[in-house]
Design a protein around this motif. Structure first.
Motif, mmCIF file in Angstrom:
data_model
loop_
_atom_site.group_PDB
_atom_site.id
_atom_site.type_symbol
_atom_site.label_atom_id
_atom_site.label_comp_id
_atom_site.label_asym_id
_atom_site.label_seq_id
_atom_site.Cartn_x
_atom_site.Cartn_y
_atom_site.Cartn_z
ATOM 1 N N ALA A 18 50.733 40.912 47.159
ATOM 2 C CA ALA A 18 50.503 42.250 46.621
ATOM 3 C C ALA A 18 49.074 42.384 46.122
ATOM 4 O O ALA A 18 48.401 43.402 46.372
ATOM 5 C CB ALA A 18 51.490 42.527 45.492
ATOM 6 N N PHE A 19 48.575 41.354 45.419
ATOM 7 C CA PHE A 19 47.200 41.395 44.937
ATOM 8 C C PHE A 19 46.212 41.373 46.104
ATOM 9 O O PHE A 19 45.244 42.144 46.131
ATOM 10 C CB PHE A 19 46.922 40.213 44.004
ATOM 11 N N ARG A 20 46.468 40.506 47.059
ATOM 12 C CA ARG A 20 45.531 40.390 48.178
ATOM 13 C C ARG A 20 45.429 41.699 48.957
ATOM 14 O O ARG A 20 44.363 42.034 49.487
ATOM 15 C CB ARG A 20 45.944 39.227 49.079
ATOM 16 N N ALA A 21 46.513 42.451 49.008
ATOM 17 C CA ALA A 21 46.484 43.728 49.712
ATOM 18 C C ALA A 21 45.638 44.767 48.984
ATOM 19 O O ALA A 21 45.157 45.728 49.595
ATOM 20 C CB ALA A 21 47.907 44.254 49.891
ATOM 21 N N LEU A 22 45.440 44.577 47.689
ATOM 22 C CA LEU A 22 44.694 45.543 46.874
ATOM 23 C C LEU A 22 43.298 45.054 46.497
ATOM 24 O O LEU A 22 42.509 45.807 45.925
ATOM 25 C CB LEU A 22 45.475 45.861 45.586
ATOM 26 N N ASP A 73 40.526 44.485 47.931
ATOM 27 C CA ASP A 73 39.320 45.152 48.446
ATOM 28 C C ASP A 73 39.329 46.657 48.207
ATOM 29 O O ASP A 73 38.502 47.383 48.767
ATOM 30 C CB ASP A 73 39.186 44.865 49.951
ATOM 31 N N THR A 74 40.260 47.118 47.391
ATOM 32 C CA THR A 74 40.280 48.528 46.986
ATOM 33 C C THR A 74 39.712 48.640 45.574
ATOM 34 O O THR A 74 39.387 47.630 44.933
ATOM 35 C CB THR A 74 41.712 49.089 46.989
ATOM 36 N N ASP A 75 39.612 49.864 45.083
ATOM 37 C CA ASP A 75 39.230 50.062 43.679
ATOM 38 C C ASP A 75 40.434 50.551 42.878
ATOM 39 O O ASP A 75 40.296 51.318 41.935
ATOM 40 C CB ASP A 75 38.059 51.028 43.548
ATOM 41 N N TYR A 76 41.625 50.079 43.250
ATOM 42 C CA TYR A 76 42.853 50.545 42.617
ATOM 43 C C TYR A 76 43.264 49.701 41.413
ATOM 44 O O TYR A 76 44.179 50.093 40.681
ATOM 45 C CB TYR A 76 44.012 50.532 43.617
ATOM 46 N N LEU A 77 42.598 48.565 41.206
ATOM 47 C CA LEU A 77 42.946 47.686 40.091
ATOM 48 C C LEU A 77 41.903 47.791 38.982
ATOM 49 O O LEU A 77 40.706 47.949 39.230
ATOM 50 C CB LEU A 77 43.044 46.230 40.562
ATOM 51 N N PHE A 126 38.386 41.501 37.981
ATOM 52 C CA PHE A 126 39.741 42.035 37.866
ATOM 53 C C PHE A 126 40.308 41.703 36.494
ATOM 54 O O PHE A 126 40.263 40.554 36.049
ATOM 55 C CB PHE A 126 40.630 41.451 38.964
ATOM 56 N N ALA A 127 40.805 42.712 35.815
ATOM 57 C CA ALA A 127 41.364 42.516 34.466
ATOM 58 C C ALA A 127 42.760 41.908 34.594
ATOM 59 O O ALA A 127 43.663 42.528 35.156
ATOM 60 C CB ALA A 127 41.436 43.855 33.728
ATOM 61 N N VAL A 128 42.918 40.687 34.108
ATOM 62 C CA VAL A 128 44.216 40.004 34.109
ATOM 63 C C VAL A 128 44.715 40.000 32.672
ATOM 64 O O VAL A 128 44.116 39.388 31.797
ATOM 65 C CB VAL A 128 44.113 38.576 34.668
#
Length: 502
Positions: A197-201, A203-207, A215-217
């Protein structure tokens, strides 16, 4: 800072639902509240006074009640001249609350909710979910809204049922529908890191990104996860498409939107649109409002929105974040505009408190909890009452639910009224009977302007004396009581008093 004195017999309501057991605030109160950062439930930057005053801010603020003086941040607006709690509430609602004629689906008010959490916890699986649903029907309960809780998918951000636990989820949902249930699924804005799920996102700016652009964890009750940035229209569309996939593929009717708390976000985060942490919570709530079958716990400043707002998991306790919170927190929900409230699972939804008790259920507490919730906007079960109660006490549950059914149309009418007028469904007695000595009353409540609900909230107590509001009142058995006089009520375990204003 802004300072002003609390007036004689003036009390203050509102703000943070999760500290509702401290409400109302009086000249004797001594506390400081960071509105927007406190609590795990719904909050709004608003306080209302029984003398017709209000405090409002568009942003989070800090307020202090100390030695009869209120201190608040300078940007807080002080409104005056509205005479009563109701007047102050209407002034704020008319000016600042969401304008809509939509309410959550009427089934929320008409039938019970059943949540699989206490029975299954993280082991959500097709076999036991169907057994739970069949037991509901076989035990004489009305099939209602079934919420499949956390654990139905393998990772956060995955919208497929967990292989191995769910042999054929589409068939499962069909069978639940055939039994008469609406089906909802638990979801969050979290995305599991180091997952597909993370890998699919990635390269987007959705996270959400942190102040360094990484990336904020964020740590939450289940570990560490990335978070969707719902200020981004692309992220909203992504989540909307995922939920549409679930509804179209499996026939699910709606979603329990958990998490989304302001504590998951930081003021230094980098998001698509400039946001305070609380604004991200608002984005999540606004997204959830698109669905007629929704449920949330974390809500910020969305008064009037068509959201089902559940109180956070309560302890199986009389006086420690348990039954003692149900009425004051529900009253606070209504005043800040979260009208369509659900007072947590009957008996408590905090799994840990059942473990601490060795899963020993206090049957008296369970029944008194149901009685206190009986005319709240909604009712939710989790732990199976037919399994944990004696046959006699379980029969009382069925009788109480039949009693509630008699008021379902009234509750729906009041929900529609709330959408039009911003008057709460459940109201403090002071709201309907101002300046008659009820400015501190949080152990009974009004359903609209017509019904007064007087439950028993103390263990082992079977008698209660109180002064009824002005007018005349009729019990469900036809007994008439004079208003303005002190009446002593007897409370066998089966009894809750619902008095009609006549």
């Amino acid at each position: 800072m802004k300072q002003f004195a609390i007036l004689e017999n003036e009390t203050w309501w509102g703000g943070v639902v999760d500290v509702g057991s401290d409400i109302p605030y009086t000249a004797e109160s001594n506390c400081t509240i960071c509105v927007g950062d406190a609590g795990e439930d719904q909050s709004a930057p608003i306080y209302f006074s029984t003398k017709g005053r209000y405090l409002y801010s568009a942003r989070p603020f800090t307020i202090r009640f100390h030695n009869g003086v209120i201190t608040a941040d300078d940007e807080v607006e002080l409104g005056e001249g509205f005479s009563t709690l109701k007047g102050a509430h209407q002034a704020v609602a008319d000016k600042y609350f969401v304008k809509t004629d939509r309410i959550p689906n009427e089934r929320f008010f008409r039938v019970p909710q059943y949540n699989t959490w206490i029975e299954l916890m993280y082991n959500q699986n097709q076999k036991q979910i169907l057994e739970y649903a069949c037991s509901i029907v076989d035990s004489g309960l009305t099939p209602g809204i079934l919420m499949i809780d956390e654990g139905w998918s393998e990772d956060y951000g995955v919208f497929e049922f967990y292989p191995g636990r769910f042999e054929d989820p589409k068939v499962m949902v069909q069978e639940l529908h055939e039994l008469g249930f609406v089906v909802m699924l638990w979801v969050t804005p979290h995305i599991s890191p180091d997952s597909n799920a993370f890998r699919a996102l990635r390269d987007t700016d959705y996270l959400l990104k942190d102040e360094n652009g990484k990336f904020a964890v964020r740590e939450w009750w289940n570990g560490f996860s990335c978070v969707l940035d719902l200020s981004n229209p692309g992220a909203r569309n992504w989540l909307r498409e995922k939920l549409s996939y679930v509804t179209e593929t499996y026939g699910v009717d709606g979603f329990k939107f958990d998490a989304g708390d302001a504590s998951m976000y930081c003021s230094t985060d980098r998001s698509f649109a400039s946001r305070l942490p609380q604004d991200h919570t608002t984005d999540y709530g606004a997204f959830a409002a698109e669905y007629t079958f929704n449920e949330l716990r974390a809500v910020w400043n969305l008064g009037g929105a068509p959201l089902v707002c559940r109180l956070h998991d309560k302890m199986h306790s009389w006086d420690q974040d348990g039954l003692n919170c149900i009425i004051p927190n529900t009253l606070t929900q209504g005043l800040i505009g979260c009208y369509y409230g659900c007072p947590d699972m009957i008996g408590g939804g905090n799994y840990g408190s059942f473990i601490q008790n060795g899963f020993q259920l206090d049957e008296e507490l369970y029944l008194r909890w149901l009685q206190a919730s009986i005319l709240c906007p909604m009712i939710q079960f989790s732990i199976a009452p037919w399994r944990v109660l004696t046959p006699e006490n379980y029969q009382t549950v069925l009788e109480l639910l039949r009693l509630r059914e008699q008021y379902a149309s009234e509750i729906i009418s009041l929900a529609q009224h709330a959408a039009r007028t911003h008057e709460p469904i459940v109201r403090p007695v002071e709201y309907e009977f101002p300046h008659q000595g009820y400015e501190n009353e949080t152990t009974m409540y009004m359903l609209g302007s017509r019904y007064l609900v007087i439950p028993m909230l103390e263990k082992g107590v079977t008698q209660r004396s109180l002064r009824l509001p002005a007018g005349a009142w009729k019990d469900t058995d036809g007994t008439v009581y004079p208003g303005g006089e002190t009446v002593t009520f007897e409370y066998p375990l089966k009894k809750v008093y619902i008095l009609e204003r006549i």
